[in-house]
Design a protein around this motif. Sequence first.
Motif, PDB file in Angstrom:
ATOM      1  N   ALA A 314      29.444 121.244  23.439  1.00  0.00           N
ATOM      2  CA  ALA A 314      30.060 122.328  24.293  1.00  0.00           C
ATOM      3  C   ALA A 314      30.986 121.848  25.226  1.00  0.00           C
ATOM      4  CB  ALA A 314      28.685 123.095  24.716  1.00  0.00           C
ATOM      5  N   ASP A 315      31.688 122.702  25.767  1.00  0.00           N
ATOM      6  CA  ASP A 315      32.665 122.499  26.738  1.00  0.00           C
ATOM      7  C   ASP A 315      31.943 122.328  28.290  1.00  0.00           C
ATOM      8  OD1 ASP A 315      34.870 122.234  28.606  1.00  0.00           O
ATOM      9  OD2 ASP A 315      35.297 124.413  28.192  1.00  0.00           O
ATOM     10  N   ARG A 316      32.051 121.174  29.009  1.00  0.00           N
ATOM     11  CA  ARG A 316      31.590 121.170  30.193  1.00  0.00           C
ATOM     12  C   ARG A 316      31.998 121.975  31.276  1.00  0.00           C
ATOM     13  NH1 ARG A 316      31.363 115.004  31.999  1.00  0.00           N
ATOM     14  NH2 ARG A 316      29.886 115.101  30.142  1.00  0.00           N
ATOM     15  N   GLU A 317      33.228 122.218  31.265  1.00  0.00           N
ATOM     16  CA  GLU A 317      33.898 123.162  32.142  1.00  0.00           C
ATOM     17  C   GLU A 317      33.538 124.522  32.122  1.00  0.00           C
ATOM     18  OE1 GLU A 317      36.169 121.668  34.231  1.00  0.00           O
ATOM     19  OE2 GLU A 317      35.869 119.806  33.233  1.00  0.00           O
ATOM     20  N   THR A 318      32.814 125.031  31.306  1.00  0.00           N
ATOM     21  CA  THR A 318      32.347 126.486  31.164  1.00  0.00           C
ATOM     22  C   THR A 318      30.631 126.217  31.122  1.00  0.00           C
ATOM     23  OG1 THR A 318      32.463 126.595  29.014  1.00  0.00           O
ATOM     24  CG2 THR A 318      34.511 127.370  30.411  1.00  0.00           C
ATOM     25  N   GLY A 319      30.201 127.421  31.431  1.00  0.00           N
ATOM     26  CA  GLY A 319      28.583 127.701  31.157  1.00  0.00           C
ATOM     27  C   GLY A 319      28.172 126.706  32.189  1.00  0.00           C
ATOM     28  N   ASN A 320      26.639 126.479  31.607  1.00  0.00           N
ATOM     29  CA  ASN A 320      25.592 125.472  32.589  1.00  0.00           C
ATOM     30  C   ASN A 320      24.879 124.576  31.402  1.00  0.00           C
ATOM     31  OD1 ASN A 320      23.603 126.722  31.653  1.00  0.00           O
ATOM     32  ND2 ASN A 320      23.835 128.413  33.011  1.00  0.00           N
ATOM     33  N   PRO A 321      24.368 123.447  31.733  1.00  0.00           N
ATOM     34  CA  PRO A 321      23.731 122.540  30.716  1.00  0.00           C
ATOM     35  C   PRO A 321      22.628 122.989  29.782  1.00  0.00           C
ATOM     36  CG  PRO A 321      23.887 121.420  33.170  1.00  0.00           C
ATOM     37  CD  PRO A 321      24.359 123.064  33.181  1.00  0.00           C
ATOM     38  N   THR A 322      21.958 124.361  30.580  1.00  0.00           N
ATOM     39  CA  THR A 322      21.230 124.868  29.485  1.00  0.00           C
ATOM     40  C   THR A 322      21.810 125.691  28.285  1.00  0.00           C
ATOM     41  OG1 THR A 322      19.670 125.023  31.112  1.00  0.00           O
ATOM     42  CG2 THR A 322      19.040 126.344  29.356  1.00  0.00           C
ATOM     43  N   ILE A 323      22.637 126.385  28.807  1.00  0.00           N
ATOM     44  CA  ILE A 323      23.409 127.365  28.007  1.00  0.00           C
ATOM     45  C   ILE A 323      24.263 126.295  27.096  1.00  0.00           C
ATOM     46  CG2 ILE A 323      25.503 128.806  27.588  1.00  0.00           C
ATOM     47  CD1 ILE A 323      24.561 130.050  30.338  1.00  0.00           C
ATOM     48  N   ASN A 324      24.985 125.173  27.451  1.00  0.00           N
ATOM     49  CA  ASN A 324      25.584 124.514  26.498  1.00  0.00           C
ATOM     50  C   ASN A 324      24.778 123.867  25.530  1.00  0.00           C
ATOM     51  OD1 ASN A 324      28.025 125.112  27.919  1.00  0.00           O
ATOM     52  ND2 ASN A 324      27.898 123.577  29.060  1.00  0.00           N
ATOM     53  N   MET A 325      23.395 123.237  25.846  1.00  0.00           N
ATOM     54  CA  MET A 325      22.797 122.552  24.953  1.00  0.00           C
ATOM     55  C   MET A 325      22.475 123.851  23.869  1.00  0.00           C
ATOM     56  SD  MET A 325      21.248 119.910  23.674  1.00  0.00           S
ATOM     57  CE  MET A 325      21.407 118.881  25.140  1.00  0.00           C
ATOM     58  N   ARG A 326      22.041 124.887  24.241  1.00  0.00           N
ATOM     59  CA  ARG A 326      21.945 125.926  23.318  1.00  0.00           C
ATOM     60  C   ARG A 326      23.202 126.228  22.189  1.00  0.00           C
ATOM     61  NH1 ARG A 326      23.571 131.043  23.083  1.00  0.00           N
ATOM     62  NH2 ARG A 326      23.865 131.032  25.536  1.00  0.00           N
ATOM     63  N   LEU A 327      24.174 126.371  22.813  1.00  0.00           N
ATOM     64  CA  LEU A 327      25.380 126.494  22.100  1.00  0.00           C
ATOM     65  C   LEU A 327      25.665 125.374  21.062  1.00  0.00           C
ATOM     66  CD1 LEU A 327      27.925 127.783  24.495  1.00  0.00           C
ATOM     67  CD2 LEU A 327      27.329 128.880  22.630  1.00  0.00           C
ATOM     68  N   SER A 328      25.476 124.109  21.475  1.00  0.00           N
ATOM     69  CA  SER A 328      25.607 122.723  20.468  1.00  0.00           C
ATOM     70  C   SER A 328      24.510 122.939  19.463  1.00  0.00           C
ATOM     71  CB  SER A 328      25.313 121.545  21.505  1.00  0.00           C
ATOM     72  OG  SER A 328      24.188 121.269  22.059  1.00  0.00           O
ATOM     73  N   ILE A 329      23.249 123.301  19.630  1.00  0.00           N
ATOM     74  CA  ILE A 329      22.413 123.361  18.753  1.00  0.00           C
ATOM     75  C   ILE A 329      22.641 124.620  17.745  1.00  0.00           C
ATOM     76  CG2 ILE A 329      19.946 123.999  18.308  1.00  0.00           C
ATOM     77  CD1 ILE A 329      19.156 123.018  20.916  1.00  0.00           C
ATOM     78  N   GLU A 330      23.158 125.411  18.188  1.00  0.00           N
ATOM     79  CA  GLU A 330      23.411 126.757  17.386  1.00  0.00           C
ATOM     80  C   GLU A 330      24.869 126.098  16.462  1.00  0.00           C
ATOM     81  OE1 GLU A 330      23.938 129.895  19.917  1.00  0.00           O
ATOM     82  OE2 GLU A 330      21.859 130.270  19.861  1.00  0.00           O
ATOM     83  N   ARG A 331      25.762 125.540  17.096  1.00  0.00           N
ATOM     84  CA  ARG A 331      27.003 125.114  16.196  1.00  0.00           C
ATOM     85  C   ARG A 331      26.827 124.374  15.047  1.00  0.00           C
ATOM     86  NH1 ARG A 331      30.566 124.810  21.805  1.00  0.00           N
ATOM     87  NH2 ARG A 331      31.174 127.123  21.669  1.00  0.00           N
ATOM     88  N   SER A 332      25.758 123.432  15.446  1.00  0.00           N
ATOM     89  CA  SER A 332      25.300 122.226  14.302  1.00  0.00           C
ATOM     90  C   SER A 332      24.480 123.117  13.314  1.00  0.00           C
ATOM     91  CB  SER A 332      24.530 121.203  14.788  1.00  0.00           C
ATOM     92  OG  SER A 332      23.555 121.489  15.410  1.00  0.00           O
ATOM     93  N   GLN A 333      23.718 124.049  13.770  1.00  0.00           N
ATOM     94  CA  GLN A 333      22.885 124.864  12.837  1.00  0.00           C
ATOM     95  C   GLN A 333      23.848 125.738  11.989  1.00  0.00           C
ATOM     96  OE1 GLN A 333      20.123 127.109  15.527  1.00  0.00           O
ATOM     97  NE2 GLN A 333      18.482 125.486  15.027  1.00  0.00           N
ATOM     98  N   ALA A 334      24.789 126.337  12.461  1.00  0.00           N
ATOM     99  CA  ALA A 334      25.742 127.140  11.753  1.00  0.00           C
ATOM    100  C   ALA A 334      26.438 126.270  10.811  1.00  0.00           C
ATOM    101  CB  ALA A 334      26.747 127.769  12.776  1.00  0.00           C
ATOM    102  N   VAL A 335      27.050 125.227  10.904  1.00  0.00           N
ATOM    103  CA  VAL A 335      27.729 124.352   9.792  1.00  0.00           C
ATOM    104  C   VAL A 335      26.655 124.070   8.908  1.00  0.00           C
ATOM    105  CG1 VAL A 335      28.879 122.332   9.619  1.00  0.00           C
ATOM    106  CG2 VAL A 335      29.393 123.693  11.567  1.00  0.00           C
ATOM    107  N   SER A 336      25.315 123.564   9.173  1.00  0.00           N
ATOM    108  CA  SER A 336      24.415 122.921   8.289  1.00  0.00           C
ATOM    109  C   SER A 336      23.967 124.332   7.382  1.00  0.00           C
ATOM    110  CB  SER A 336      23.228 122.637   9.082  1.00  0.00           C
ATOM    111  OG  SER A 336      22.007 122.364   8.408  1.00  0.00           O
ATOM    112  N   LYS A 337      23.701 125.346   7.864  1.00  0.00           N
ATOM    113  CA  LYS A 337      23.633 126.524   6.907  1.00  0.00           C
ATOM    114  C   LYS A 337      24.587 126.999   6.111  1.00  0.00           C
ATOM    115  CE  LYS A 337      22.125 131.483   7.391  1.00  0.00           C
ATOM    116  NZ  LYS A 337      22.960 131.632   6.161  1.00  0.00           N
ATOM    117  N   TYR A 338      25.897 126.751   6.371  1.00  0.00           N
ATOM    118  CA  TYR A 338      27.045 127.091   5.596  1.00  0.00           C
ATOM    119  C   TYR A 338      26.927 125.724   4.425  1.00  0.00           C
ATOM    120  CZ  TYR A 338      31.847 127.547   4.146  1.00  0.00           C
ATOM    121  OH  TYR A 338      33.089 127.638   3.372  1.00  0.00           O
ATOM    122  N   LEU A 339      26.864 124.683   4.787  1.00  0.00           N
ATOM    123  CA  LEU A 339      26.973 123.575   3.969  1.00  0.00           C
ATOM    124  C   LEU A 339      25.713 123.747   2.754  1.00  0.00           C
ATOM    125  CD1 LEU A 339      27.543 120.467   5.860  1.00  0.00           C
ATOM    126  CD2 LEU A 339      29.240 121.778   4.588  1.00  0.00           C
TER     127      LEU A 339
END
Length: 387
Positions: A314-339
């Motif tokens: 996740a981009d450090r310039e936006t959001g906060n550490p909590t939101i960005n950790m959630r986003l990074s989890i959801e992004r890896s989950q989205a690609v995993s589900k697609y595969l």
Amino acid sequence: MRKILFLLTLLLSVPFVANAQQEAQTEQRLVSVPRSFFVPHWYVKAQGGAAYDVGEAKFSQLLSPGLQLAMGYKFNEYFGLRGTVSGLWARNRYSYPESKYQWNFIQPSLEAEVDLTQLFLGRDPERLSSLYAFVGAGAAYSFNNDDAVEANEAYHQKKYYTMYTYDPHTEPFQKLWRDSRWNPVVRAGIGFDYRIADEISIGAEVNANMLPDHFNSKLGKNDNKDWHFNALVGIKFNIGRSHGRTEPVYETAPVVEPAKEFVDVPIEQISFNVNVYFVINQSIIRANQMGKLSRLLQYLAEHPRAFVRLSGYADRETGNPTINMRLSIERSQAVSKYLQDAGVAEWRIRRFAKGDLVQPFDIPEENRVCICYVYDPDNPTPQSFDY
């Protein structure tokens, strides 16, 4: 007798052993991370400060106190509607003959409000600060114009004109009104709020109000409109909660042991990588990224011993550490589900989430990414991958 007791004990222990084995073969998996959500709500806001009316005098001579009370409703993170009542005094001067005067007014109005921070920096119901803009219309009820009336009468008594040289455009109060008067108003402004508690915010606001030329009793240049400005600070109270947070959701799933020959390896030993980029504050795979994943799926289908390691960022310039950790989890989950939906076995996929702790790219926007690291024991030498 002892043999019988031993057999009974053995038979009774079988279900417990089976259950233990069954429990050992399952695990709790995180299905949905905690999410913050917006709650529509009412609010009230009280503000006070300084007002300024455009006129023929120094800035400091045209200042007066101003008050404003607002009550509004936030429909969502971005838009709201509020009603305000503002006013107190207005002040002006006339240069020749020199006269200063003030009058009272009360101005109710209805305004649409938009949260600029949420609109441009992304949705975050728990954000502490917000920049907002508003525009609306109303009416100003003006009264107690005795100062202007007396100044106008004094001007006539001093006979600064005669009936033979009378020119209405040289009089100080060509648009003098008495008793009271209603004037339509168009207003707009910008403000800032900072939340100090769940239901309480402090903030500041500036607004501009355009009124008819009668507002200050004088004829403006080229019959222009009159302008009244406010700079206010105050406190805002939310009626009820403005946001909430969901609980994490887990599921019980069987443990699938990966084949022993497919072991994870350091990133330095990858064969190649594919970068799937996301929009700010989102984890939805865009259409323009599908081509990359199609090529990746083709490679995995042709190389059954290869597996993929997904690292969400996740981009450090936006959001906060909590939101960005959630986003990074959801992004890896989205690609995993697609595969997986495309037929890749789950044991061939490793998922990781880095949040904003690691920034793989120098350009902030490129860190909104899930990097798919592919390791192929049949092709261990790093290679380029055309996508």
